[in-house]
Design a protein around this motif. Structure first.
Motif, PDB file in Angstrom:
ATOM      1  N   ASN A 158      10.170  -1.711 -10.300  1.00 37.11           N
ATOM      2  CA  ASN A 158      10.878  -2.887  -9.791  1.00 37.11           C
ATOM      3  C   ASN A 158      11.228  -2.731  -8.315  1.00 37.11           C
ATOM      4  OD1 ASN A 158      10.749  -3.874 -12.355  1.00 37.11           O
ATOM      5  ND2 ASN A 158      12.856  -3.347 -12.893  1.00 37.11           N
ATOM      6  N   ALA A 159      11.651  -1.505  -7.962  1.00 40.73           N
ATOM      7  CA  ALA A 159      12.105  -1.293  -6.589  1.00 40.73           C
ATOM      8  C   ALA A 159      10.949  -1.137  -5.606  1.00 40.73           C
ATOM      9  CB  ALA A 159      12.999  -0.057  -6.536  1.00 40.73           C
ATOM     10  N   ASN A 160       9.889  -0.475  -6.031  1.00 40.23           N
ATOM     11  CA  ASN A 160       8.854  -0.100  -5.068  1.00 40.23           C
ATOM     12  C   ASN A 160       7.546  -0.881  -5.179  1.00 40.23           C
ATOM     13  OD1 ASN A 160      10.685   1.905  -4.356  1.00 40.23           O
ATOM     14  ND2 ASN A 160       9.812   3.359  -5.816  1.00 40.23           N
ATOM     15  N   TRP A 161       7.156  -1.226  -6.395  1.00 37.37           N
ATOM     16  CA  TRP A 161       5.880  -1.929  -6.583  1.00 37.37           C
ATOM     17  C   TRP A 161       6.091  -3.113  -7.526  1.00 37.37           C
ATOM     18  CZ3 TRP A 161       6.095   3.520  -7.729  1.00 37.37           C
ATOM     19  CH2 TRP A 161       5.643   4.320  -6.691  1.00 37.37           C
ATOM     20  N   PRO A 162       6.737  -4.145  -7.043  1.00 40.22           N
ATOM     21  CA  PRO A 162       7.121  -5.248  -7.941  1.00 40.22           C
ATOM     22  C   PRO A 162       5.943  -5.937  -8.625  1.00 40.22           C
ATOM     23  CG  PRO A 162       7.567  -5.774  -5.619  1.00 40.22           C
ATOM     24  CD  PRO A 162       7.227  -4.339  -5.672  1.00 40.22           C
ATOM     25  N   ALA A 163       4.739  -5.806  -8.078  1.00 44.02           N
ATOM     26  CA  ALA A 163       3.594  -6.502  -8.688  1.00 44.02           C
ATOM     27  C   ALA A 163       2.934  -5.694  -9.813  1.00 44.02           C
ATOM     28  CB  ALA A 163       2.562  -6.829  -7.617  1.00 44.02           C
ATOM     29  N   LEU A 164       3.417  -4.489 -10.050  1.00 45.19           N
ATOM     30  CA  LEU A 164       2.816  -3.666 -11.113  1.00 45.19           C
ATOM     31  C   LEU A 164       3.361  -4.081 -12.483  1.00 45.19           C
ATOM     32  CD1 LEU A 164       2.708   0.072  -9.912  1.00 45.19           C
ATOM     33  CD2 LEU A 164       0.804  -1.525 -10.107  1.00 45.19           C
ATOM     34  N   ILE A 165       2.462  -4.481 -13.356  1.00 41.74           N
ATOM     35  CA  ILE A 165       2.864  -4.824 -14.733  1.00 41.74           C
ATOM     36  C   ILE A 165       1.902  -4.105 -15.661  1.00 41.74           C
ATOM     37  CG2 ILE A 165       3.202  -6.678 -16.415  1.00 41.74           C
ATOM     38  CD1 ILE A 165       3.377  -8.562 -13.869  1.00 41.74           C
ATOM     39  N   GLU A 166       2.431  -3.184 -16.453  1.00 44.20           N
ATOM     40  CA  GLU A 166       1.556  -2.395 -17.320  1.00 44.20           C
ATOM     41  C   GLU A 166       0.837  -3.300 -18.326  1.00 44.20           C
ATOM     42  OE1 GLU A 166       3.379   0.738 -19.594  1.00 44.20           O
ATOM     43  OE2 GLU A 166       1.430   1.492 -20.220  1.00 44.20           O
ATOM     44  N   GLY A 167      -0.458  -3.065 -18.443  1.00 41.53           N
ATOM     45  CA  GLY A 167      -1.254  -3.867 -19.368  1.00 41.53           C
ATOM     46  C   GLY A 167      -1.815  -5.118 -18.715  1.00 41.53           C
ATOM     47  N   ALA A 168      -1.232  -5.534 -17.602  1.00 45.52           N
ATOM     48  CA  ALA A 168      -1.727  -6.738 -16.918  1.00 45.52           C
ATOM     49  C   ALA A 168      -2.360  -6.373 -15.582  1.00 45.52           C
ATOM     50  CB  ALA A 168      -0.580  -7.716 -16.709  1.00 45.52           C
ATOM     51  N   THR A 169      -1.607  -5.726 -14.730  1.00 43.29           N
ATOM     52  CA  THR A 169      -2.174  -5.364 -13.418  1.00 43.29           C
ATOM     53  C   THR A 169      -2.478  -3.873 -13.283  1.00 43.29           C
ATOM     54  OG1 THR A 169       0.016  -5.096 -12.439  1.00 43.29           O
ATOM     55  CG2 THR A 169      -1.004  -7.276 -12.257  1.00 43.29           C
ATOM     56  N   PHE A 170      -2.000  -3.071 -14.203  1.00 46.76           N
ATOM     57  CA  PHE A 170      -2.337  -1.636 -14.117  1.00 46.76           C
ATOM     58  C   PHE A 170      -2.316  -0.953 -15.476  1.00 46.76           C
ATOM     59  CE2 PHE A 170       2.142  -0.685 -14.565  1.00 46.76           C
ATOM     60  CZ  PHE A 170       2.211   0.649 -14.914  1.00 46.76           C
ATOM     61  N   GLU A 171      -2.991   0.189 -15.534  1.00 53.75           N
ATOM     62  CA  GLU A 171      -3.005   1.051 -16.726  1.00 53.75           C
ATOM     63  C   GLU A 171      -2.804   2.487 -16.263  1.00 53.75           C
ATOM     64  OE1 GLU A 171      -3.242   0.204 -19.802  1.00 53.75           O
ATOM     65  OE2 GLU A 171      -4.097  -1.825 -19.789  1.00 53.75           O
ATOM     66  N   PHE A 172      -2.116   3.272 -17.045  1.00 56.70           N
ATOM     67  CA  PHE A 172      -2.003   4.698 -16.747  1.00 56.70           C
ATOM     68  C   PHE A 172      -3.333   5.380 -17.065  1.00 56.70           C
ATOM     69  CE2 PHE A 172       2.525   3.737 -17.519  1.00 56.70           C
ATOM     70  CZ  PHE A 172       3.070   4.290 -16.375  1.00 56.70           C
ATOM     71  N   THR A 173      -3.713   6.355 -16.247  1.00 59.83           N
ATOM     72  CA  THR A 173      -4.957   7.079 -16.535  1.00 59.83           C
ATOM     73  C   THR A 173      -4.768   8.591 -16.607  1.00 59.83           C
ATOM     74  OG1 THR A 173      -5.511   7.081 -14.190  1.00 59.83           O
ATOM     75  CG2 THR A 173      -6.470   5.322 -15.524  1.00 59.83           C
ATOM     76  N   SER A 174      -3.572   9.054 -16.293  1.00 59.21           N
ATOM     77  CA  SER A 174      -3.351  10.506 -16.395  1.00 59.21           C
ATOM     78  C   SER A 174      -1.879  10.792 -16.629  1.00 59.21           C
ATOM     79  CB  SER A 174      -3.777  11.209 -15.113  1.00 59.21           C
ATOM     80  OG  SER A 174      -2.733  11.144 -14.159  1.00 59.21           O
ATOM     81  N   LEU A 175      -1.587  12.038 -16.934  1.00 56.90           N
ATOM     82  CA  LEU A 175      -0.202  12.492 -17.004  1.00 56.90           C
ATOM     83  C   LEU A 175       0.252  12.759 -15.571  1.00 56.90           C
ATOM     84  CD1 LEU A 175      -0.413  15.079 -19.935  1.00 56.90           C
ATOM     85  CD2 LEU A 175      -0.128  12.600 -20.051  1.00 56.90           C
ATOM     86  N   LYS A 176       1.523  13.022 -15.426  1.00 54.30           N
ATOM     87  CA  LYS A 176       2.079  13.345 -14.119  1.00 54.30           C
ATOM     88  C   LYS A 176       1.431  14.623 -13.574  1.00 54.30           C
ATOM     89  CE  LYS A 176       6.416  14.760 -12.060  1.00 54.30           C
ATOM     90  NZ  LYS A 176       7.826  15.019 -12.181  1.00 54.30           N
TER      91      LYS A 176
END
Lengths: 174, 189
Positions: free
Chosen positions: A17-35
């Motif tokens: 919310n604070a840094n990348w407001p356009a990121l929405i999991e499942g819509a605009t991005f997906e995780f691809t790795s662990l930290k």
């Protein structure tokens, strides 16, 4: 991706919310790795995994002449990084970020700090299917559909695009 | 062995006894922390949650005068002479201050992609401003996991040292191990 049981995702909704407001999991991005810590987005995008290129190329020990660069120290501007990517990884500046067959593209983001100083902030790599791949600092890696998904205070916005033939594998540091 | 004193009178007494001079001090005045080190003055905002504004806390370090030492021949000045170790600082205000600032720095820079941005963060600069007192805590933190403490270490450790061989630059794990070895050799860890 499926996270292992008990794994706590480092990228929190609060950070999004604070840094990348356009990121929405499942819509605009997906995780691809662990930290993963220990190297940054530059090493990740250029195949130098395990190396923090910032710590290396901006150290006094880095031999600029060895890589065909002038002896003028590199700076943290987008152009400074573009110079580095051209010399070390054969990338050339291009006008468009659109997908082209056989061409690998990177997008360089620029942000502005509180004092108004602009500088390189992030690099995203285009995959063969046109989706972009990013390593969010020491957090998880993600794939995002649009470059603008990472726009915001943290990374600013993409300002420069570079291209090279796909399949070139150049790793200088091990 | 370096002495940590809490009042100006104790410091004066120490200076008389040791023939040293004030090299480094923190002053908390009106919510601001002023750090004075070797004649240069930097000021930065002090925003620790547990900070009590009415309480005046001062930490003085009575180092041997480095300038004089540099001019003397055959005089070696060890970093160990002016650093307190973890045990001596356990539970102290500097430890709490460091923990607060380090947590803030890690939380707010986790998504940054370049070490340039990571090491420019306000809390990171405040830790550098803490000076030598932060050194044992930084090394202790590095023991937990590699992190971007190298710029802070470079600024804090005087006389300057670089325990990292050229070929280790860029490899955070090796750079971390080099600094930890240096900390062990100097009995800071």
């Amino acid at each position: 991706m499926e996270f292992p049981a008990g794994y706590t995702i480092a990228l929190t909704q609060e950070q999004i919310n604070a840094n990348w407001p356009a990121l929405i999991e499942g819509a605009t991005f997906e995780f691809t790795s662990l930290k993963r810590k220990g190297y940054n987005c530059v090493g990740f995008a250029l195949g130098e995994e395990g190396k923090d290129l910032d710590m290396l190329v901006f150290s006094k020990h880095f031999d600029l002449l060895q890589f065909g660069l002038s002896n003028t120290p590199l700076d943290h501007s987008v152009n400074g990084y573009a110079k580095l990517f051209r010399a070390l990884y054969n990338f050339e500046i291009c006008d468009s970020y659109q997908l082209e067959e056989g061409i690998e593209k990177i997008a360089l983001y620029e942000n502005e700090d509180e004092s108004g100083e602009k500088g390189f902030s992030h690099i995203a790599l285009q995959l063969e299917n046109g989706i972009w791949k990013s390593k969010l600092g020491s957090l998880e890696d993600i794939e995002h559909t649009e470059l603008s998904a990472l726009n915001g205070n943290f990374y600013g916005e993409p300002v420069l695009f570079m291209r090279r033939e796909r399949g070139i594998y150049q790793r200088h540091f091990r | 062995m370096q002495t940590l004193v809490q009042t100006k009178n104790e410091l004066k007494k120490h200076i008389k006894n040791e023939e040293g001079c004030l090299d480094f001090s923190h002053r908390h005045v009106q919510g601001m922390t002023h750090v004075m080190a070797e004649g240069s003055i930097h000021s930065f905002r002090f925003s620790m949650e547990s900070y009590e504004p009415k309480r005046r806390v001062r930490w003085y370090y009575a180092d041997p005068p480095q300038r004089k030492l540099r001019n003397r021949k055959n005089t070696s000045y060890s970093i160990r002479d002016s650093i307190l170790n973890l045990e001596q600082l356990k539970g102290s205000l500097p430890e709490k201050q460091f923990n607060y600032l380090a947590n803030k720095w890690k939380r707010e820079t986790a998504g940054y992609s370049t070490s340039y941005h990571i090491t420019k963060h306000e809390a990171y600069l405040d830790i550098i401003g803490m000076g030598k007192v932060a050194l044992p805590f930084i090394l202790k933190d590095l023991q937990q996991e590699p992190d971007y403490w190298f710029v802070a270490l470079k600024h804090i450790v005087k006389p300057k040292v670089d325990p990292i061989p050229n070929e280790h630059y860029g490899d955070l794990e090796k750079m971390t191990e080099d600094w930890l070895n240096w900390g062990r050799e100097n009995n800071i860890l």
